[in-house]
Scaffold this motif. Structure first.
Motif, short mmCIF file in Angstrom:
data_model
loop_
_atom_site.label_atom_id
_atom_site.label_comp_id
_atom_site.label_asym_id
_atom_site.label_seq_id
_atom_site.Cartn_x
_atom_site.Cartn_y
_atom_site.Cartn_z
N SER A 129 0.89 -58.86 -18.82
CA SER A 129 2.26 -59.34 -18.91
C SER A 129 2.55 -60.31 -17.76
N LEU A 130 3.12 -61.46 -18.09
CA LEU A 130 3.49 -62.43 -17.07
C LEU A 130 4.85 -62.09 -16.45
N ASN B 242 -1.74 -52.18 -13.47
CA ASN B 242 -1.01 -53.35 -13.00
C ASN B 242 -1.92 -54.22 -12.13
N MET B 243 -1.37 -55.27 -11.58
CA MET B 243 -2.17 -56.22 -10.79
C MET B 243 -2.78 -55.56 -9.55
N ILE B 244 -2.14 -54.56 -9.02
CA ILE B 244 -2.71 -53.86 -7.86
C ILE B 244 -3.99 -53.14 -8.28
N ALA C 202 -1.73 -63.40 -12.11
CA ALA C 202 -2.31 -63.06 -13.41
C ALA C 202 -3.13 -64.23 -13.95
N ILE C 203 -2.62 -65.44 -13.79
CA ILE C 203 -3.33 -66.62 -14.28
C ILE C 203 -4.64 -66.81 -13.51
N ARG C 204 -4.59 -66.64 -12.20
CA ARG C 204 -5.81 -66.79 -11.40
C ARG C 204 -6.84 -65.72 -11.76
N GLY D 53 3.15 -66.39 -25.50
CA GLY D 53 4.50 -65.94 -25.13
C GLY D 53 4.57 -65.59 -23.66
N SER D 54 4.95 -64.36 -23.38
CA SER D 54 5.09 -63.93 -21.99
C SER D 54 3.89 -63.12 -21.50
N GLU D 55 2.71 -63.39 -22.08
CA GLU D 55 1.51 -62.70 -21.62
C GLU D 55 0.30 -63.61 -21.63
#
Length: 75
Positions: free
Chosen positions: A47-48, A65-67, A11-13, A25-27
Motif C-alpha cells: 500500500s502506498l 509493513n515497511m519495517i 515502497a517504490i525503492r 491505484g494506491s498500491e
C-alpha cells in the motif's frame, strides 16, 4: 533514532530493487513475492498509503509493513 514514518518513496525503492512492478491505484504490485518467489503474477502488493504489504498466495500469506520488509531484506 526517531520513529519511522512511512514514505511512498520507500515502497517504490523497495519494489525497484526486487524486480518488475507496476503501480495500480494506491498500491505497488510486484510481479513476484520477495518471500516465496512464486511465479504467480501480481500476487504481492504494498500500500502506498500505509506501507502495509501482503502476498495473496495462500501457501505464503506473508504480510506486514515497511519495517518488516526492511528487517527481512536488509533494506
Amino acid at each position: 533514532m526517531g520513529i519511522y514514518k512511512f514514505k511512498e518513496e520507500d515502497a517504490i525503492r523497495f519494489a525497484q530493487e526486487h524486480g518488475k512492478f507496476k503501480r495500480r491505484g494506491s498500491e505497488i504490485v510486484l510481479q513476484k513475492c520477495p518471500y516465496c518467489q512464486a511465479a504467480d503474477k501480481d500476487t504481492f502488493s504494498i500500500s502506498l498509503i500505509t506501507g502495509q504489504y501482503e502476498c495473496k498466495r495462500g501457501s505464503c500469506g506473508a504480510h506486514g509493513n515497511m519495517i518488516t520488509l526492511s528487517r527481512d531484506f536488509d533494506f
